[in-house]
Design a protein around this motif. Structure first.
Motif, PDB file in Angstrom:
ATOM      1  N   ILE A   1      -5.863  28.703   5.488  1.00 36.10           N
ATOM      2  CA  ILE A   1      -4.996  29.141   4.400  1.00 36.10           C
ATOM      3  C   ILE A   1      -3.603  29.320   4.997  1.00 36.10           C
ATOM      4  CG2 ILE A   1      -4.530  31.001   2.760  1.00 36.10           C
ATOM      5  CD1 ILE A   1      -7.580  31.388   2.587  1.00 36.10           C
ATOM      6  N   PRO A   2      -2.627  28.549   4.528  1.00 37.78           N
ATOM      7  CA  PRO A   2      -1.297  28.596   5.152  1.00 37.78           C
ATOM      8  C   PRO A   2      -0.705  29.998   5.234  1.00 37.78           C
ATOM      9  CG  PRO A   2      -1.444  26.725   3.661  1.00 37.78           C
ATOM     10  CD  PRO A   2      -2.701  27.526   3.474  1.00 37.78           C
ATOM     11  N   GLU A   3      -0.907  30.808   4.207  1.00 46.39           N
ATOM     12  CA  GLU A   3      -0.348  32.167   4.215  1.00 46.39           C
ATOM     13  C   GLU A   3      -0.987  33.021   5.319  1.00 46.39           C
ATOM     14  OE1 GLU A   3       0.124  30.320   0.256  1.00 46.39           O
ATOM     15  OE2 GLU A   3      -1.622  30.645   1.520  1.00 46.39           O
ATOM     16  N   ALA A   4      -2.289  32.844   5.538  1.00 46.07           N
ATOM     17  CA  ALA A   4      -2.973  33.585   6.604  1.00 46.07           C
ATOM     18  C   ALA A   4      -2.502  33.108   7.970  1.00 46.07           C
ATOM     19  CB  ALA A   4      -4.488  33.417   6.473  1.00 46.07           C
ATOM     20  N   LEU A   5      -2.349  31.821   8.112  1.00 42.17           N
ATOM     21  CA  LEU A   5      -1.885  31.242   9.373  1.00 42.17           C
ATOM     22  C   LEU A   5      -0.472  31.716   9.699  1.00 42.17           C
ATOM     23  CD1 LEU A   5      -2.413  29.237  11.686  1.00 42.17           C
ATOM     24  CD2 LEU A   5      -1.510  27.432  10.197  1.00 42.17           C
ATOM     25  N   ALA A   6       0.356  31.847   8.687  1.00 42.18           N
ATOM     26  CA  ALA A   6       1.755  32.237   8.896  1.00 42.18           C
ATOM     27  C   ALA A   6       1.897  33.645   9.445  1.00 42.18           C
ATOM     28  CB  ALA A   6       2.529  32.112   7.588  1.00 42.18           C
TER      29      ALA A   6
END
Length: 197
Positions: free
Chosen positions: A62-67
């Motif tokens: 999930i891009p938001e989690a990775l960020a």
């Protein structure tokens, strides 16, 4: 059976909400004190530490989690540690530190649920001997605060805690930095007798 407990503050950075479909990208651990049933003996949490960055175990994220962590999956695919190697090394480190203190190991986290879920799953999935904390030797700092403050869990966030309980260290989302910061919160919570009556 050891007559003391050795506490390890832990923090996890992941690319999604659960292990398996998503990956634990890094974790940090800090030895932060012992307790013999009477006396809590804190130790400098920056002295004995463990940190690992791991290869992702799936293609999903999930891009938001990775960020949040700022870690780059493409780099970790190449440079990250193999999960089995890292989890075995981490378990051996916990066992060595606990044995030196003649203590049973106890994991502490804030909040416990997320970090424990990933670490326990990874140890059970990848480590030869499973979890160095068994299945239940853990302490949730959010619950500890809620109990001492006589506060609802939903009102037991760091923003709602007295400032003198919090560490002066910044919350960087580097797993080792945050484990050390959290260890200082643990020290303060153990000593805290609760809000003024």
């Amino acid at each position: 059976m050891a007559k003391r407990e050795a506490y390890f503050s832990v923090d996890v950075e992941a690319d999604g909400p659960i292990p398996g479909p998503y990956s634990m990208l890094s974790f940090g651990m800090s030895a932060c004190g012992t307790f013999d049933g009477d006396v809590f003996a804190p130790v400098d949490p920056s002295k004995e530490t463990f940190y690992a960055e791991l290869k992702p175990i799936s293609d999903d994220f999930i891009p938001e989690a990775l960020a949040v962590s700022g870690l780059e999956r493409d780099r970790l695919v190449v440079e990250g540690r193999d999960p089995a190697e890292a989890m075995n090394a981490a378990a051996a480190w916990v066992a060595e530190v606990a044995a030196t203190a003649n203590a049973s190991s106890v994991l502490v986290a804030y909040p416990l649920g997320f970090d424990w879920m990933f670490l326990y799953w990874y140890w059970m999935r990848f480590a030869d001997d499973g979890s160095p904390f068994g299945h239940s030797r853990h302490l949730d700092l959010k619950s500890l605060y809620a109990t001492k403050a006589n506060a609802m869990v939903t009102r037991s966030t760091k923003r709602q805690m007295p400032a003198d309980l919090l560490s002066d260290r910044p919350h960087t989302h580097n797993a080792l930095d945050d484990a050390i910061e959290q260890a200082e919160l643990f020290h303060n919570l153990v000593r805290w007798t609760g809000p003024p009556k």
